[in-house]
Design an enzyme around this catalytic site. Structure first.
Site, PDB file in Angstrom:
ATOM      1  N   ILE A 152      57.148  29.829   1.401  1.00 49.63           N
ATOM      2  CA  ILE A 152      57.812  29.417   2.630  1.00 49.63           C
ATOM      3  C   ILE A 152      59.278  29.819   2.509  1.00 49.63           C
ATOM      4  CG2 ILE A 152      56.231  27.555   3.281  1.00 49.63           C
ATOM      5  CD1 ILE A 152      58.056  25.544   2.014  1.00 49.63           C
ATOM      6  N   ASP A 153      59.933  30.004   3.627  1.00 50.92           N
ATOM      7  CA  ASP A 153      61.298  30.513   3.625  1.00 50.92           C
ATOM      8  C   ASP A 153      62.279  29.531   2.986  1.00 50.92           C
ATOM      9  OD1 ASP A 153      60.372  32.738   5.058  1.00 50.92           O
ATOM     10  OD2 ASP A 153      60.652  31.704   6.968  1.00 50.92           O
ATOM     11  N   LYS A 154      63.415  30.053   2.584  1.00 53.26           N
ATOM     12  CA  LYS A 154      64.467  29.253   1.951  1.00 53.26           C
ATOM     13  C   LYS A 154      64.795  27.995   2.755  1.00 53.26           C
ATOM     14  CE  LYS A 154      69.419  29.419   0.941  1.00 53.26           C
ATOM     15  NZ  LYS A 154      70.654  30.245   1.018  1.00 53.26           N
ATOM     16  N   ARG A 172      58.177  31.498  13.106  1.00 55.26           N
ATOM     17  CA  ARG A 172      59.491  31.827  13.676  1.00 55.26           C
ATOM     18  C   ARG A 172      59.399  33.009  14.636  1.00 55.26           C
ATOM     19  NH1 ARG A 172      62.968  32.532   8.356  1.00 55.26           N
ATOM     20  NH2 ARG A 172      64.678  32.769   9.863  1.00 55.26           N
TER      21      ARG A 172
END
Length: 303
Positions: free
Chosen positions: A134-136, A235
């Site tokens: 998962i993204d930062k 997103r």
């Protein structure tokens, strides 16, 4: 290098369905085929090639390297752990694995310390144990593999779309439909290399299901369930339908009234079949404070 001889009772099977190597995922094997590193009788063939009795398969690949990323004593919120895997609730603003500009302070650095280096080596020195990411600035649940067997099983479940991955987020604007599905392929943005985009060129199919939890004057609180797992998928898809995630620095408006520098997106629910026991396991995490603070501000200020 691996050599496989095709016996007569297994002929007429597609190449990509036939080959298996103990420490390589299907996606890794597919990449080897795409890179012309799988030869049939000394010749390059497509993934759809139908094998024949007596075919000789050569698979050219490097053995995973020893892990040399530094272990760091960083606190982790571990939801579940056994000798095969663990489930971590990642905080916002933590990078999952080392990369350019982020060689320390990542989830991998913390996992190496916590697990004393006992993580699957399938993804090599940079991403030991990491089955999915998962993204930062996205918080929430991740499953991490301690063994190669667990890694291969979990990766196969993700490929087969049997892993449950549900997120909650706040989107810009008011989404009118109570629930819906975005089915639009995602690939690299044609001109901005840090971005992904809905595109027909060099893309992969991507499907996101969404359902509205609550609507406000200018925002929508919703849940999103991944059917596929492309980079930045939620997103990109919410941007595509005109409702980017609040605070998203890549796909949202340049400014927002909360001065956010990261998206309000949380991986809330994760479910999968345990690689060793065969039991279905499902985990749920609380919505974190940073998320609730924005949600409460929207409600109090009638935004």
């Amino acid at each position: 290098m691996e050599r496989i001889s095709v016996i007569c009772d297994t002929d007429n099977i597609r190449l990509d369905k036939f080959i298996k190597i103990e420490n390589l995922t299907r996606s890794a094997l597919q990449k080897l085929i795409d890179e012309n590193k799988v030869l049939i009788n000394g010749n390059v063939q497509k993934a759809s090639y139908k094998l024949k009795c007596g075919d000789e398969i050569e698979i050219l690949y490097d053995e995973p390297k020893e892990l040399d990323v530094e272990a760091e004593d960083i606190p982790l919120n571990i939801i579940y752990e056994d000798e095969h895997l663990l489930v971590v609730n990642k905080e916002q603003n933590m990078v999952v694995h080392p990369a350019a500009g982020n060689y320390s302070g990542t989830l991998v650095n913390a996992l190496l310390y916590h697990c004393k280096g006992k993580l699957s080596g399938i993804n090599g020195v940079i991403r030991p144990g990491i089955v999915h990411r998962i993204d930062k600035d996205t918080s929430g649940l991740l499953v991490v593999a301690k063994t190669n067997k667990a890694h291969l099983s979990l990766a196969e479940q993700i490929k087969e779309k049997s892993v449950k991955r549900s997120y909650v987020c706040i989107a810009n604007g008011v989404i009118q439909n109570n629930k819906g599905m975005v089915d639009a392929p995602i690939g690299r943005h044609p001109s901005e290399r840090k971005k992904m985009a809905v595109t027909d060129k060099n893309s992969k199919n991507a499907v996101t299901h969404f359902e509205v939890i609550e609507r406000f004057q200018n925002y929508t609180f919703l849940t999103c369930r991944l059917e596929t797992g492309r980079t930045h998928q939620i997103r990109v898809h919410l941007k595509y339908i005109g409702h980017p995630v609040l605070g998203d620095p890549l796909y949202g408006p340049k400014k927002n009234e909360f001065n956010l520098t990261g998206q309000i997106l949380h991986a809330k629910t994760l479910g999968f079949v345990h690689p060793q026991t065969g039991d279905y396991m499902e985990f749920d995490s609380e919505i974190p404070d940073y998320f609730n603070n924005i949600l409460n501000s929207i409600k109090e200020k009638n935004l």
